[in-house]
Design a protein around this motif. Sequence first.
Motif, short mmCIF file in Angstrom:
data_model
loop_
_atom_site.label_atom_id
_atom_site.label_comp_id
_atom_site.label_asym_id
_atom_site.label_seq_id
_atom_site.Cartn_x
_atom_site.Cartn_y
_atom_site.Cartn_z
N GLY A 83 0.82 -1.22 0.00
CA GLY A 83 0.00 0.00 0.00
C GLY A 83 0.85 1.25 0.00
N SER A 113 1.26 3.68 -1.77
CA SER A 113 0.67 4.94 -2.22
C SER A 113 -0.07 5.67 -1.11
N GLY A 114 -0.18 5.07 0.08
CA GLY A 114 -0.96 5.68 1.16
C GLY A 114 -0.20 6.78 1.90
N PHE A 115 -0.93 7.51 2.74
CA PHE A 115 -0.36 8.62 3.53
C PHE A 115 0.81 8.11 4.39
N ILE A 116 0.57 7.08 5.21
CA ILE A 116 1.63 6.59 6.10
C ILE A 116 2.66 5.79 5.31
N ARG A 162 -1.98 0.00 -6.36
CA ARG A 162 -3.10 -0.57 -7.11
C ARG A 162 -3.14 -0.11 -8.56
N LYS A 197 -0.12 5.52 -9.72
CA LYS A 197 0.35 5.73 -8.34
C LYS A 197 1.80 5.27 -8.19
N THR A 199 1.35 -2.42 5.40
CA THR A 199 0.61 -1.22 5.82
C THR A 199 -0.76 -1.12 5.15
N SER A 254 -0.46 -1.97 12.70
CA SER A 254 -1.74 -2.17 13.37
C SER A 254 -2.30 -0.79 13.70
N TYR A 305 -14.15 -0.12 11.95
CA TYR A 305 -12.74 0.03 11.59
C TYR A 305 -11.83 -0.62 12.64
N LYS A 351 -9.08 -3.96 12.49
CA LYS A 351 -7.67 -3.97 12.89
C LYS A 351 -7.40 -5.01 13.99
N PRO A 374 0.07 3.14 15.72
CA PRO A 374 0.02 4.61 15.74
C PRO A 374 -1.32 5.10 16.30
N THR A 412 -2.66 10.02 13.28
CA THR A 412 -1.40 10.35 12.64
C THR A 412 -1.58 11.54 11.69
N SER A 458 -7.36 10.46 8.73
CA SER A 458 -7.01 11.16 9.98
C SER A 458 -6.86 12.66 9.78
#
Length: 350
Positions: free
Chosen positions: A14, A16-19, A39, A43, A85, A128, A170, A174, A199, A202, A219
């Motif tokens: 993943g 391409s994600g923020f974190i 994906r 990206k 992630t 996590s 959500y 997790k 985290p 974030t 977030s």
Amino acid sequence: MPAVPPGSLILVTGASGFIASHVAKAFLDEGYNVRGTVRSASKGDYLVNLFKNTKGKFEYVIVGDIAKEGAFDEAVKGVDGVAHTASPVTFAAERPEDLFEPSVNGTVNVLKSIKKNNPDIGRIVYTSSSGTVNDPEMPCPVRYDETSWNTVSVGVCEKLGSKADGGHKYRASKVLAEKAFWKFFEVEKPKFDGATIHPVMTYGPIIHQCDSPESLNDSINRRIWPFVNGKRTQKDLPEPGSSFVDVRDVALVHVRAMSVPEASGERFLASSERYSGNDVCVILNKEFPQLPNVPKGDDSPGARERINAVANFMDSAKSQKMLGIKYRPIEEVVKDTTQSLIDRFNIIAN
Ligand code: NDP
């Protein structure tokens, strides 16, 4: 204790994600090479361009549906460690299964693919959440650490299904994914080992592809952006009740959890300190007086301590000591997050 040293190749799922984009960057900056799963080619190409001058080398592979058995079979080949992630992050899912399938199956799939195609890797670090640690229905303030588990959200989803609160859906996704992660080690006893990162909310500068505020990650979209754009007003303050962490620190926790031998089999809370919406507004008004609609906030002596004392305390002493992390303060985090939003969306000029 199969820790993975710099110079090794890390798979970041993943990416391409923020974190995850920061996780990839942190590994690259420390001299690891990174293969990111994304994906879409657009990206991936964005990340290739973003990381063109880093110390380590970046490449990407396309993995479409992480919930599909065998999804990571090819991606794991030749890597030395994995940072997993990828997972949907939203409080607006309709059915719990919409989150459970990618979260739980995605986690089990990456573990199974490693066992099948690359069992000699050193370590997998799984992102996590603090949502697997704290009990959202306990009256605040409570002190939590890595020995704590959220024992509520899964039961709420079992009982209420689609009618369960979005936060529970959500968090349950997790909890179930993390339980499946640890169970894999217990049952399969692989040669490689694992660690989990937890985290809290974030924030921090966005570096991933994000072309409009509508596609901001959950977030920042929920707790910073509405104060920057004035959607949340004076009546929403003081908005207490949470802890924050900077995405750059979360990324470093992943790198250290991969490289420090003692991190084997450990859970790590990643948290700076307690904060409130009031803190965000006070900082925004001081640092960005040009933003027209930020609520004023209470900056009188003692206000901050009084407001934040009602929030849960997420004790991150373990990651500070074992992994040597020094968490950034709220002033730096709000300032850098907001500057990145201004730069990305050109919001002052508009
Ligand atoms: P983002 O939404 O920015 O990133 C999520 C990543 O997962 C994206 O790369 C996304 O791909 C990928 N993804 C989501 N669903 C799927 C799916 N069904 N199949 C394949 N890939 C998928 O979220 P964050 O960066 O905020 O979160 C990343 C991780 O950190 C998550 O595991 C989350 O639970 C955890 N976390 C986040 C916190 C926060 O405050 N942000 C706090 C605690 C934990 P694409 O880019 O294509 O959409």
